[in-house]
Design a protein around this motif. Structure first.
Motif, short mmCIF file in Angstrom:
data_model
loop_
_atom_site.label_atom_id
_atom_site.label_comp_id
_atom_site.label_asym_id
_atom_site.label_seq_id
_atom_site.Cartn_x
_atom_site.Cartn_y
_atom_site.Cartn_z
N UNK A 49 0.81 -1.22 0.00
CA UNK A 49 0.00 0.00 0.00
C UNK A 49 0.85 1.26 0.00
N UNK A 50 1.95 1.24 0.73
CA UNK A 50 2.76 2.45 0.81
C UNK A 50 3.46 2.68 -0.53
N UNK A 51 3.72 3.93 -0.81
CA UNK A 51 4.22 4.24 -2.15
C UNK A 51 5.41 5.19 -2.13
N UNK A 52 6.16 5.19 -1.05
CA UNK A 52 7.36 6.00 -1.01
C UNK A 52 7.09 7.39 -0.50
N UNK A 53 7.64 8.36 -1.18
CA UNK A 53 7.57 9.74 -0.71
C UNK A 53 6.16 10.31 -0.83
N UNK A 54 5.60 10.72 0.30
CA UNK A 54 4.29 11.36 0.31
C UNK A 54 4.46 12.85 0.05
N UNK A 55 3.57 13.39 -0.77
CA UNK A 55 3.65 14.81 -1.13
C UNK A 55 2.41 15.54 -0.61
N UNK A 56 2.54 16.84 -0.31
CA UNK A 56 1.35 17.62 0.08
C UNK A 56 0.29 17.54 -1.02
N UNK A 57 -0.94 17.30 -0.62
CA UNK A 57 -2.02 17.15 -1.59
C UNK A 57 -2.33 15.72 -1.96
N UNK A 58 -1.52 14.77 -1.47
CA UNK A 58 -1.81 13.37 -1.73
C UNK A 58 -3.01 12.91 -0.90
N UNK A 59 -3.82 12.06 -1.50
CA UNK A 59 -4.91 11.36 -0.79
C UNK A 59 -4.89 9.92 -1.26
N UNK A 60 -4.83 8.98 -0.32
CA UNK A 60 -4.84 7.56 -0.66
C UNK A 60 -6.27 7.05 -0.55
#
Length: 204
Positions: free
Chosen positions: A127-138
């Motif tokens: 599920x995890x995808x590395x670097x999270x960026x502002x504005x991301x929604x999973x």
């Protein structure tokens, strides 16, 4: 129980309203930044009637496309649990053996082996995808497709620390009252008890 046309019509109208509510949240800077949660992790359940699974998939497709073309100010990252299950089995080179194992040892033995192969930790890693960026929604989908192999409350317990910095939305085919989950609850029936979870917010 077969839902009546009137009940299905009402459920479809409700799903469209819920899609618009979610669309509004996906454009809300406070939602995207996980603000106003009282130090809680931003985990949300988007409940829908399981009789409308195909309509839900269409709604998710619209939202993902709008996030990709700039109509929504977020990056909506869909993770389908059934697709992840297949990918985990492929990565561990057991997919081809699944039919033979079931034929030889039975369904119960196969399910037990899959629980070891596609464990909660394996799902968390996928599920995890590395670097999270502002504005991301999973956005997690496919909850009903992996039941009973994977239970929603157990998954959330195992991944909440991984997504503390971005909103996590679970498309849930059933009902959630802020404490307990009922999978597959809707116009066609009362569904199944699916465990307790206290750290999520109901989007509606």
């Amino acid at each position: 129980m077969v839902p009546s046309p009137a009940n299905l019509k009402a459920a479809r109208e409700d799903l469209l309203r819920r899609e618009e509510v979610l669309r509004g949240r996906l454009a809300d800077p406070d939602f995207l930044a996980n603000r106003g949660l009282g130090n809680e992790v931003g985990i949300y359940l988007f409940c829908y009637d399981p009789a409308l699974e195909l309509e839900l998939r269409d709604a998710v497709g619209r939202l993902v496309r709008d996030s990709e073309n700039g109509a929504l100010p977020c990056r909506l990252i869909e993770r389908n649990l059934y697709d992840l299950l297949l990918a985990i089995c492929d990565d561990r080179r057991v997919s081809a053996a699944v039919p033979r194992m079931e034929a030889k040892r039975g369904t119960a033995a196969l399910v037990e082996q899959l629980r070891k192969t596609a464990s909660l930790d394996a799902f968390a890693e996928a599920l995890d995808y590395g670097s999270h960026e502002p504005g991301d929604v999973v956005l997690i989908t496919g909850v009903g497709e992996v039941y009973p192999h994977l239970r929603t409350h157990a998954l959330l317990d195992n991944i909440q620390h991984l997504f503390a910095d971005v909103p996590l939305v679970v498309a849930y085919p059933g009902l959630y009252d802020g404490q307990s989950m009922r999978l597959f609850a809707g116009v066609a029936g009362r569904g199944l008890e699916d465990g307790n979870y206290y750290r999520a917010f109901n989007l509606f």
